[in-house]
Design a protein around this motif. Structure first.
Motif, short mmCIF file in Angstrom:
data_model
loop_
_atom_site.label_atom_id
_atom_site.label_comp_id
_atom_site.label_asym_id
_atom_site.label_seq_id
_atom_site.Cartn_x
_atom_site.Cartn_y
_atom_site.Cartn_z
N GLN A 2 0.68 -1.26 0.04
CA GLN A 2 0.10 0.01 0.01
C GLN A 2 0.88 1.16 0.09
OE1 GLN A 2 -2.61 -0.56 3.31
NE2 GLN A 2 -3.92 -2.00 2.28
N ARG A 6 0.75 4.39 -2.78
CA ARG A 6 0.10 5.38 -2.29
C ARG A 6 1.22 6.47 -2.52
NH1 ARG A 6 -0.31 4.72 2.95
NH2 ARG A 6 1.78 5.37 3.42
N GLU A 18 3.85 3.87 9.90
CA GLU A 18 2.34 4.04 9.70
C GLU A 18 1.47 4.20 10.82
OE1 GLU A 18 0.64 3.93 6.25
OE2 GLU A 18 2.80 4.26 5.59
N HIS A 19 0.68 5.07 10.79
CA HIS A 19 -0.46 5.16 11.91
C HIS A 19 -1.67 4.72 11.25
CE1 HIS A 19 2.36 7.72 13.92
NE2 HIS A 19 2.76 8.08 12.84
N LEU A 20 -2.22 3.54 11.97
CA LEU A 20 -3.39 2.65 11.49
C LEU A 20 -4.56 3.54 11.96
CD1 LEU A 20 -1.92 -0.64 11.69
CD2 LEU A 20 -1.78 0.70 9.92
N SER A 21 -5.76 3.29 11.23
CA SER A 21 -7.04 3.78 11.71
C SER A 21 -7.46 3.29 12.99
CB SER A 21 -8.27 3.50 10.69
OG SER A 21 -8.04 1.97 10.43
N ASP A 22 -6.87 2.25 13.82
CA ASP A 22 -7.27 1.89 14.85
C ASP A 22 -6.55 2.21 16.12
OD1 ASP A 22 -5.05 0.34 14.56
OD2 ASP A 22 -5.91 -1.64 14.89
N GLY A 23 -5.70 3.23 15.57
CA GLY A 23 -4.88 3.88 16.75
C GLY A 23 -3.31 3.21 16.68
N THR A 24 -3.18 2.09 16.36
CA THR A 24 -1.91 1.47 16.30
C THR A 24 -0.73 1.76 15.24
OG1 THR A 24 -2.56 -0.42 15.01
CG2 THR A 24 -2.91 -0.61 17.53
N GLU A 25 0.36 1.95 15.50
CA GLU A 25 1.41 1.98 14.51
C GLU A 25 2.25 0.92 14.25
OE1 GLU A 25 3.92 4.66 17.06
OE2 GLU A 25 2.74 6.25 16.76
#
Length: 60
Positions: A2, A6, A18-25
């Motif tokens: 991705q 991108r 990467e900062h994921l949508s669930d708040g994790t990295e």
């Protein structure tokens, strides 16, 4: 990957996170950097797979 889609190509730098949508990295850059360092010990099939993913250094 991705990131490549991108960003328009190239592997992320080793420190890229990467900062994921669930708040994790996710430390996205560590694995490609490790593969780059080991490229002289990878077999031809692994290098071909990496080149197919857009890792330009894999073909060299």
């Amino acid at each position: 990957m991705q990131y490549i889609e991108r960003e328009g190509g190239g592997a992320p730098g080793r420190a890229h996170v990467e900062h994921l949508s669930d708040g994790t990295e996710h430390r996205t850059g560590v694995w490609p950097a490790s593969q780059r360092q080991r490229r002289d010990r990878l077999d031809p099939a692994e290098l071909e797979a990496l080149a197919h993913l857009g890792m330009g250094w894999a073909a060299s």
